[in-house]
Scaffold this motif. Structure first.
Motif, PDB file in Angstrom:
ATOM      1  N   VAL A  97       0.850  -1.192   0.000  1.00 44.93           N
ATOM      2  CA  VAL A  97       0.000   0.000   0.000  1.00 44.93           C
ATOM      3  C   VAL A  97       0.887   1.244   0.000  1.00 44.93           C
ATOM      4  CG1 VAL A  97      -1.796   1.292   1.212  1.00 44.93           C
ATOM      5  CG2 VAL A  97      -1.833  -1.219   1.229  1.00 44.93           C
ATOM      6  N   TYR A  98       0.654   2.142  -0.951  1.00 53.05           N
ATOM      7  CA  TYR A  98       1.446   3.355  -1.080  1.00 53.05           C
ATOM      8  C   TYR A  98       0.531   4.576  -0.967  1.00 53.05           C
ATOM      9  CZ  TYR A  98       4.777   0.010  -2.982  1.00 53.05           C
ATOM     10  OH  TYR A  98       5.610  -1.076  -3.152  1.00 53.05           O
ATOM     11  N   PRO A  99       0.574   5.274   0.170  1.00 51.33           N
ATOM     12  CA  PRO A  99      -0.294   6.444   0.352  1.00 51.33           C
ATOM     13  C   PRO A  99       0.210   7.646  -0.450  1.00 51.33           C
ATOM     14  CG  PRO A  99       1.121   6.173   2.255  1.00 51.33           C
ATOM     15  CD  PRO A  99       1.385   4.996   1.367  1.00 51.33           C
ATOM     16  N   PHE A 100      -0.712   8.543  -0.758  1.00 46.68           N
ATOM     17  CA  PHE A 100      -0.358   9.779  -1.456  1.00 46.68           C
ATOM     18  C   PHE A 100      -1.301  10.894  -0.997  1.00 46.68           C
ATOM     19  CE2 PHE A 100      -3.394   7.534  -4.199  1.00 46.68           C
ATOM     20  CZ  PHE A 100      -4.374   8.499  -4.369  1.00 46.68           C
ATOM     21  N   THR A 101      -0.885  12.123  -1.197  1.00 42.96           N
ATOM     22  CA  THR A 101      -1.687  13.297  -0.834  1.00 42.96           C
ATOM     23  C   THR A 101      -1.492  14.395  -1.870  1.00 42.96           C
ATOM     24  OG1 THR A 101      -1.530  12.823   1.537  1.00 42.96           O
ATOM     25  CG2 THR A 101      -2.128  15.068   0.905  1.00 42.96           C
ATOM     26  N   PHE A 102      -2.606  14.961  -2.331  1.00 41.76           N
ATOM     27  CA  PHE A 102      -2.586  16.110  -3.225  1.00 41.76           C
ATOM     28  C   PHE A 102      -3.352  17.258  -2.575  1.00 41.76           C
ATOM     29  CE2 PHE A 102      -2.351  12.581  -6.335  1.00 41.76           C
ATOM     30  CZ  PHE A 102      -1.232  12.977  -7.067  1.00 41.76           C
ATOM     31  N   VAL A 103      -2.960  18.476  -2.846  1.00 39.71           N
ATOM     32  CA  VAL A 103      -3.743  19.654  -2.470  1.00 39.71           C
ATOM     33  C   VAL A 103      -4.336  20.227  -3.749  1.00 39.71           C
ATOM     34  CG1 VAL A 103      -3.731  21.942  -1.438  1.00 39.71           C
ATOM     35  CG2 VAL A 103      -2.304  20.129  -0.468  1.00 39.71           C
ATOM     36  N   ILE A 104      -5.655  20.203  -3.854  1.00 40.81           N
ATOM     37  CA  ILE A 104      -6.329  20.700  -5.050  1.00 40.81           C
ATOM     38  C   ILE A 104      -6.164  22.219  -5.117  1.00 40.81           C
ATOM     39  CG2 ILE A 104      -8.560  20.904  -6.223  1.00 40.81           C
ATOM     40  CD1 ILE A 104      -9.399  18.323  -4.793  1.00 40.81           C
ATOM     41  N   PRO A 105      -5.774  22.760  -6.250  1.00 42.58           N
ATOM     42  CA  PRO A 105      -5.583  24.215  -6.365  1.00 42.58           C
ATOM     43  C   PRO A 105      -6.835  24.995  -5.958  1.00 42.58           C
ATOM     44  CG  PRO A 105      -4.696  23.110  -8.289  1.00 42.58           C
ATOM     45  CD  PRO A 105      -5.419  22.058  -7.503  1.00 42.58           C
ATOM     46  N   ASN A 106      -6.592  26.076  -5.240  1.00 42.40           N
ATOM     47  CA  ASN A 106      -7.707  26.893  -4.739  1.00 42.40           C
ATOM     48  C   ASN A 106      -8.067  27.969  -5.767  1.00 42.40           C
ATOM     49  OD1 ASN A 106      -9.677  27.893  -3.079  1.00 42.40           O
ATOM     50  ND2 ASN A 106      -8.286  28.845  -1.624  1.00 42.40           N
ATOM     51  N   ILE A 107      -8.619  27.525  -6.885  1.00 46.41           N
ATOM     52  CA  ILE A 107      -9.040  28.427  -7.954  1.00 46.41           C
ATOM     53  C   ILE A 107     -10.477  28.101  -8.338  1.00 46.41           C
ATOM     54  CG2 ILE A 107      -6.701  28.746  -8.871  1.00 46.41           C
ATOM     55  CD1 ILE A 107      -7.325  26.619 -10.969  1.00 46.41           C
ATOM     56  N   ASP A 108     -11.121  29.013  -9.062  1.00 45.59           N
ATOM     57  CA  ASP A 108     -12.507  28.797  -9.470  1.00 45.59           C
ATOM     58  C   ASP A 108     -12.569  27.704 -10.534  1.00 45.59           C
ATOM     59  OD1 ASP A 108     -15.273  29.128  -9.782  1.00 45.59           O
ATOM     60  OD2 ASP A 108     -14.998  30.582 -11.404  1.00 45.59           O
ATOM     61  N   MET A 109     -13.259  26.622 -10.215  1.00 41.47           N
ATOM     62  CA  MET A 109     -13.437  25.510 -11.145  1.00 41.47           C
ATOM     63  C   MET A 109     -14.872  25.019 -11.058  1.00 41.47           C
ATOM     64  SD  MET A 109      -9.887  23.349 -10.604  1.00 41.47           S
ATOM     65  CE  MET A 109      -9.868  23.470  -8.797  1.00 41.47           C
ATOM     66  N   PRO A 110     -15.452  24.588 -12.174  1.00 42.43           N
ATOM     67  CA  PRO A 110     -16.843  24.123 -12.162  1.00 42.43           C
ATOM     68  C   PRO A 110     -16.981  22.748 -11.523  1.00 42.43           C
ATOM     69  CG  PRO A 110     -15.911  23.840 -14.337  1.00 42.43           C
ATOM     70  CD  PRO A 110     -14.880  24.576 -13.533  1.00 42.43           C
ATOM     71  N   SER A 111     -18.185  22.425 -11.131  1.00 48.57           N
ATOM     72  CA  SER A 111     -18.476  21.114 -10.541  1.00 48.57           C
ATOM     73  C   SER A 111     -18.420  20.021 -11.608  1.00 48.57           C
ATOM     74  CB  SER A 111     -19.866  21.123  -9.897  1.00 48.57           C
ATOM     75  OG  SER A 111     -19.949  22.067  -8.867  1.00 48.57           O
ATOM     76  N   SER A 112     -18.309  18.778 -11.149  1.00 48.99           N
ATOM     77  CA  SER A 112     -18.369  17.631 -12.063  1.00 48.99           C
ATOM     78  C   SER A 112     -19.681  17.677 -12.841  1.00 48.99           C
ATOM     79  CB  SER A 112     -18.294  16.319 -11.274  1.00 48.99           C
ATOM     80  OG  SER A 112     -17.118  16.244 -10.511  1.00 48.99           O
ATOM     81  N   TYR A 113     -19.597  17.353 -14.127  1.00 42.53           N
ATOM     82  CA  TYR A 113     -20.789  17.463 -14.970  1.00 42.53           C
ATOM     83  C   TYR A 113     -20.651  16.567 -16.184  1.00 42.53           C
ATOM     84  CZ  TYR A 113     -24.111  19.500 -18.292  1.00 42.53           C
ATOM     85  OH  TYR A 113     -25.113  19.679 -19.200  1.00 42.53           O
ATOM     86  N   GLU A 114     -21.761  15.966 -16.595  1.00 45.16           N
ATOM     87  CA  GLU A 114     -21.775  15.189 -17.826  1.00 45.16           C
ATOM     88  C   GLU A 114     -23.007  15.560 -18.618  1.00 45.16           C
ATOM     89  OE1 GLU A 114     -20.960  10.722 -19.555  1.00 45.16           O
ATOM     90  OE2 GLU A 114     -20.777  11.137 -17.398  1.00 45.16           O
ATOM     91  N   GLY A 115     -22.804  16.130 -19.802  1.00 43.89           N
ATOM     92  CA  GLY A 115     -23.897  16.576 -20.643  1.00 43.89           C
ATOM     93  C   GLY A 115     -23.964  15.800 -21.940  1.00 43.89           C
ATOM     94  N   GLN A 116     -24.774  16.307 -22.876  1.00 47.28           N
ATOM     95  CA  GLN A 116     -25.006  15.622 -24.136  1.00 47.28           C
ATOM     96  C   GLN A 116     -23.734  15.502 -24.978  1.00 47.28           C
ATOM     97  OE1 GLN A 116     -27.835  14.220 -24.872  1.00 47.28           O
ATOM     98  NE2 GLN A 116     -27.591  13.683 -27.020  1.00 47.28           N
ATOM     99  N   TRP A 117     -22.943  16.592 -25.057  1.00 47.92           N
ATOM    100  CA  TRP A 117     -21.742  16.586 -25.893  1.00 47.92           C
ATOM    101  C   TRP A 117     -20.502  17.067 -25.145  1.00 47.92           C
ATOM    102  CZ3 TRP A 117     -26.278  18.811 -28.348  1.00 47.92           C
ATOM    103  CH2 TRP A 117     -26.877  17.941 -29.257  1.00 47.92           C
ATOM    104  N   GLY A 118     -20.520  16.985 -23.833  1.00 42.16           N
ATOM    105  CA  GLY A 118     -19.357  17.420 -23.086  1.00 42.16           C
ATOM    106  C   GLY A 118     -19.427  16.987 -21.638  1.00 42.16           C
ATOM    107  N   ARG A 119     -18.273  17.013 -20.979  1.00 48.84           N
ATOM    108  CA  ARG A 119     -18.246  16.645 -19.566  1.00 48.84           C
ATOM    109  C   ARG A 119     -17.119  17.390 -18.861  1.00 48.84           C
ATOM    110  NH1 ARG A 119     -15.320  11.773 -17.973  1.00 48.84           N
ATOM    111  NH2 ARG A 119     -17.201  11.263 -16.781  1.00 48.84           N
ATOM    112  N   ILE A 120     -17.287  17.546 -17.546  1.00 47.72           N
ATOM    113  CA  ILE A 120     -16.270  18.104 -16.662  1.00 47.72           C
ATOM    114  C   ILE A 120     -15.938  17.005 -15.672  1.00 47.72           C
ATOM    115  CG2 ILE A 120     -15.709  19.934 -15.021  1.00 47.72           C
ATOM    116  CD1 ILE A 120     -18.038  21.546 -16.352  1.00 47.72           C
ATOM    117  N   ALA A 121     -14.694  16.554 -15.677  1.00 49.71           N
ATOM    118  CA  ALA A 121     -14.333  15.384 -14.873  1.00 49.71           C
ATOM    119  C   ALA A 121     -13.058  15.635 -14.082  1.00 49.71           C
ATOM    120  CB  ALA A 121     -14.164  14.161 -15.768  1.00 49.71           C
ATOM    121  N   TYR A 122     -13.023  15.045 -12.873  1.00 53.73           N
ATOM    122  CA  TYR A 122     -11.860  15.114 -11.997  1.00 53.73           C
ATOM    123  C   TYR A 122     -11.480  13.669 -11.652  1.00 53.73           C
ATOM    124  CZ  TYR A 122     -13.300  19.961 -11.741  1.00 53.73           C
ATOM    125  OH  TYR A 122     -13.645  21.248 -12.077  1.00 53.73           O
TER     126      TYR A 122
END
Length: 318
Positions: A97-122
């Protein structure tokens, strides 16, 4: 075949099981080996991106419209063979088991989303390289929520107060035999996930035949790529009023209920946006301009979001 199992996991940090800008994302890469194994590299990446893609068909010609936007790309190398021969690039037999940690950048980003012809994914992407012929990859997406309660405008008091105010609109539809006047009113402009509100329409029927108003909840998805725009509209009937006879006047009311899992309105992505409206129509082909629409802003609710269970798969490393 020395690797029996290879996976990546993350730790849920709140009741929504979602992350936001500035949050710490921690997890682990799990490698189960049948025997002691030397590796060239073991790494994990955290990524956030938006992507739009569709085709336009003109006869036999198909044109691709595609655009991507990267929000962040973070990388941690857990193990790497640097010819040190100090054992750091060795995976032991059994479960590792190998643990890891990231700090997500504190900038304006949209929420996760999946639409008809596009998506926002993390996503989290793990890659284990044993040799140029033996590479293992895993990808898992994590839910992401924007920090802004109003991802479509500034957080001014005028905006916040305006969403709570009643709104109304009036329109006249003309027939050969007369006219029908519609006056539509909703209790407020902003509505949170899981909430309900009353929508009413006052119908003044000066025509010579009966009319029947219908209530629709409309979702408009807009996607932009290479200066081209494509729109997908989904309309849901949430009420049909009683018929209003000729030369009469009646007020009809219906209740709009917003599902808790419905995605909120957003404008804070340059490649796509999601808008909502309430539409009341007579649905009569004899009428000119028979529809009336009111803007509606869906806000993030206080209840837990219903996310699809994350699936881990051997995705292509990009």
């Amino acid at each position: 075949m020395t690797i029996k199992c290879f996976s990546v996991e993350y730790n849920k940090m709140n009741e929504r099981a979602a992350f936001s800008p500035g949050d710490t994302l921690s997890g682990r890469v799990i490698v189960e080996a049948r025997k002691e194994t030397k590796v060239q590299c073991l790494m994990v990446k955290a990524k956030g991106k938006a992507e739009v893609k569709w085709y336009d068909q003109d006869g036999q010609t198909s044109t691709l419209h595609q655009e991507k936007k990267k929000y962040f790309h973070l990388e941690i190398i857990i193990l790497q063979d640097k010819n040190k021969c100090d054992g750091s690039e060795i995976i032991g037999q059994g479960r590792n088991v190998y643990p890891f940690t990231f700090v997500i950048p504190n900038i304006d980003m949209p929420s996760s989303y999946e639409g008809q012809w596009g998506r926002i994914a993390y996503s989290l992407n793990a890659k284990l390289t044993l040799s140029i012929w033996s590479i293992h990859k895993r990808k898992i997406e994590f839910p992401f929520l924007t920090k802004s309660d109003f991802p479509f405008a500034s957080k001014s008091e005028m905006i916040i107060l305006g969403l709570q105010e009643q709104q109304s609109a009036t329109k006249m539809s003309f027939y050969g035999s007369g006219k029908v006047t519609l006056n539509v009113t909703s209790e407020r402009t902003g509505l949170r996930q899981g909430e309900t509100m009353q929508v009413s329409v006052e119908v003044l029927n000066s025509a010579t035949h009966a009319v029947t108003p219908k209530f629709y909840f409309c979702e408009k998805q807009t996607f932009v790529a290479q200066s081209k725009t494509i729109v997908h509209i989904n309309e849901i009937l949430f009420g049909t009023g009683e018929s209003v006879q000729a030369q009469t006047k009646r007020t009809i009311r219906n209740v709009l209920s917003i599902p808790s899992q419905l995605l909120p309105t957003f404008f804070n992505c340059s490649l796509m946006k999601l808008e909502h409206t309430i539409k009341v129509t007579l649905g009569d082909h004899m009428a000119r301009d028979p529809d009336i629409k009111l803007p509606l802003v869906i806000l993030l609710g206080s209840s837990k979001l219903h996310h699809k269970k994350a699936k881990e798969s051997p995705e292509t490393w990009k």
